[in-house]
Design a protein around this motif. Structure first.
Motif, PDB file in Angstrom:
ATOM      1  N   ASP A 209      12.448   0.732 -38.987  1.00  0.00           N
ATOM      2  CA  ASP A 209      13.618   1.068 -39.625  1.00  0.00           C
ATOM      3  C   ASP A 209      13.781   2.486 -39.825  1.00  0.00           C
ATOM      4  O   ASP A 209      15.091   3.087 -39.807  1.00  0.00           O
ATOM      5  N   GLU A 212      15.130   4.310 -36.514  1.00  0.00           N
ATOM      6  CA  GLU A 212      16.658   4.156 -36.215  1.00  0.00           C
ATOM      7  C   GLU A 212      17.413   5.073 -36.933  1.00  0.00           C
ATOM      8  O   GLU A 212      18.719   5.022 -36.736  1.00  0.00           O
ATOM      9  N   GLN A 219      13.151  10.483 -32.180  1.00  0.00           N
ATOM     10  CA  GLN A 219      12.655   8.947 -31.675  1.00  0.00           C
ATOM     11  C   GLN A 219      11.798   9.313 -30.781  1.00  0.00           C
ATOM     12  O   GLN A 219      10.628   8.446 -30.525  1.00  0.00           O
ATOM     13  N   MET A 238      12.744  -3.155 -34.065  1.00  0.00           N
ATOM     14  CA  MET A 238      14.090  -2.483 -34.042  1.00  0.00           C
ATOM     15  C   MET A 238      15.172  -3.321 -33.787  1.00  0.00           C
ATOM     16  O   MET A 238      14.955  -4.515 -33.093  1.00  0.00           O
ATOM     17  N   ASP A 239      16.346  -3.261 -34.273  1.00  0.00           N
ATOM     18  CA  ASP A 239      17.521  -3.863 -33.717  1.00  0.00           C
ATOM     19  C   ASP A 239      17.769  -3.603 -32.366  1.00  0.00           C
ATOM     20  O   ASP A 239      17.607  -2.527 -31.675  1.00  0.00           O
ATOM     21  N   ASP A 242      19.501  -0.546 -31.294  1.00  0.00           N
ATOM     22  CA  ASP A 242      18.964   0.740 -31.454  1.00  0.00           C
ATOM     23  C   ASP A 242      17.676   0.881 -30.608  1.00  0.00           C
ATOM     24  O   ASP A 242      17.407   1.809 -30.064  1.00  0.00           O
ATOM     25  N   ASP A 399      27.233   1.362 -36.724  1.00  0.00           N
ATOM     26  CA  ASP A 399      27.111   1.642 -34.967  1.00  0.00           C
ATOM     27  C   ASP A 399      28.083   2.544 -34.726  1.00  0.00           C
ATOM     28  O   ASP A 399      27.853   3.367 -33.947  1.00  0.00           O
TER      29      ASP A 399
END
Length: 423
Positions: A209, A212, A219, A238-239, A242, A399
């Motif tokens: 989380d 992201e 990252q 993660m999604d 992402d 997004d």
């Protein structure tokens, strides 16, 4: 376990079998993993240590547990078979908390921990240790046994986190009530060394989380300092969109190696997203919107919308499709908006209230076309459908904003006077 279910004492779970949804035994519970928290708050139960047939001990997150009873544990069937490795902020409930000497806050009397009870929080997927079964008197088999009683977690002291050098445990504990964006802002202002220490101390879901919400260069920096197997675990949490954005920043060899380490289903979703251009609907979309079959009811839809791990944008509508109901789906039939779900009886079929007037996007739609579409129809998410009519995913407004804002927008102060409204 449903909300309001009785507490379960962990001693009753030791050695119980773990089953998948088909009734096949996966292994047996050998311990429970908890994370201590500051301020006397009950520890959060992260998952179970399960010994599988090969005698390997693996970690089973509580988010993948659908039922816990004294005689068995039921899982979703999706299990990561990598060997369990305890992290700095984690405590083994059976191995480290039981038989420990602690102190009753009210009287100052020392007691011995005999057992602890866990309970699922109402209307949430989180679990906590909320009660402790203790015995008064000094420990030792030759001494007369004292009174045994059950007390709340806050009624004792002695489980406090210990510091070892400049660990990250206490700092991580202070993040407990912070939003991921706020934790990301804290990490952004730490040194790379300290940032890596904190990342190592966070659990996979929390780190996912937070990642992201960080700039892409940070990252990549954090992911590069994790062991490869753990990096793959975090990418899975993660999604998918992402995770795809992050992997696209890595060298080709590193990207492929991490994809190979990920669970095949998770990796397949990410690979599909990586096949689209970055600033298109296909590159922006998530592959995990709420998909329902035509024979689902309003009650089914509301149950899906209530899932705690859904973003508000994804929970704003459900997409009705013919089987299969995982992307890419069968034929996309239309959208049902959350407000419409609230207006119709629970037994109503979603196919009878579907909105067929909202046109979907093609995966090659450009970023300007996506933003125009969202603005024109006053939507927070829009479906993405291929030429055959299958739903591929959905683009959410958050997004889109990530790609419209300046690259350095995350480096601004999140806590400006305008943001907090003068509180």
């Amino acid at each position: 376990m449903a909300a309001g279910a009785p507490r379960i004492f962990v001693s009753h779970l030791s050695g119980v079998p773990v089953f998948d949804p088909n009734g096949d035994q996966v292994g047996r519970v050998r311990d429970l993993v908890a994370m201590l928290r500051v301020g006397g708050r009950p520890p959060r139960l992260l998952g179970l240590v399960v010994e599988v047939v090969s005698r390997r001990r693996i970690f089973l997150p509580m988010t993948r547990v659908t039922g816990v009873e004294s005689g068995q544990v039921i899982t979703t069937g999706v299990i990561n078979m990598r060997r369990f490795e305890q992290r700095p902020t984690e405590r083994l409930v059976l191995g480290e908390l039981l038989d420990r000497r602690v102190t009753l806050v009210a009287s100052g009397e020392e007691v011995t921990v005999l057992d602890v009870a866990i309970q699922q929080l109402p209307a949430r997927r989180d679990w906590e240790i909320d009660r402790i079964f203790v015995r008064k008197g000094k420990s030792g088999a030759l001494r007369r046994r004292g009174e045994a009683l059950t007390v709340e977690w806050s009624a004792v002291t002695g489980f406090s986190l210990e510091e070892h050098g400049q660990g990250a445990e206490n700092l991580v504990a202070t993040f407990e009530q912070m939003r991921p964006a706020d934790v990301a802002n804290v990490l952004h202002h730490l040194t790379p060394k300290r940032r890596a220490e904190v990342a190592n101390a966070l659990d996979d879901d929390r780190l996912a989380d937070v990642l992201e919400e960080l700039p892409e260069d940070e990252q990549v920096e954090i992911l590069g300092k994790l062991k490869e197997e753990r990096a793959a675990d975090v990418l899975e949490a993660m999604d998918p969109d992402d995770a795809a954005d992050l992997l696209s920043e890595l060298p080709e060899d590193d990207k492929e190696r991490l994809l190979t380490l990920m669970q095949p289903d998770d990796a397949a979703d990410v690979r599909r997203l990586l096949s689209y251009e970055e600033n298109t609907a296909g590159g922006l979309m998530t592959t995990e919107p709420i998909v329902l079959r035509p024979d689902a009811t309003v009650a089914d839809a509301l149950a899906r919308v209530r899932q705690a791990d859904l973003s508000p944008a994804l929970a704003a509508q459900v997409y009705v499709c013919r089987p299969p109901d995982e992307t890419p789906t069968g034929k996309y039939l239309g959208t049902v908006h959350f407000q419409r779900l609230l207006r119709d009886p629970p037994f109503t079929l979603v196919s009878s209230i579907v909105d067929t007037d909202l046109p979907p996007l093609r995966p090659d739609a450009s970023l300007p076309a996506v933003t125009t579409h969202l603005a024109a129809y006053n939507m927070v998410a829009v479906p993405v459908v291929d030429e055959s009519g299958s739903l591929l995913g959905a683009v959410t407004v958050d997004d889109v904003l990530d790609h419209l804002l300046p690259d350095d927008w995350r480096e601004t102060d999140f806590h400006s006077e305008e943001a907090v409204g003068g509180r």
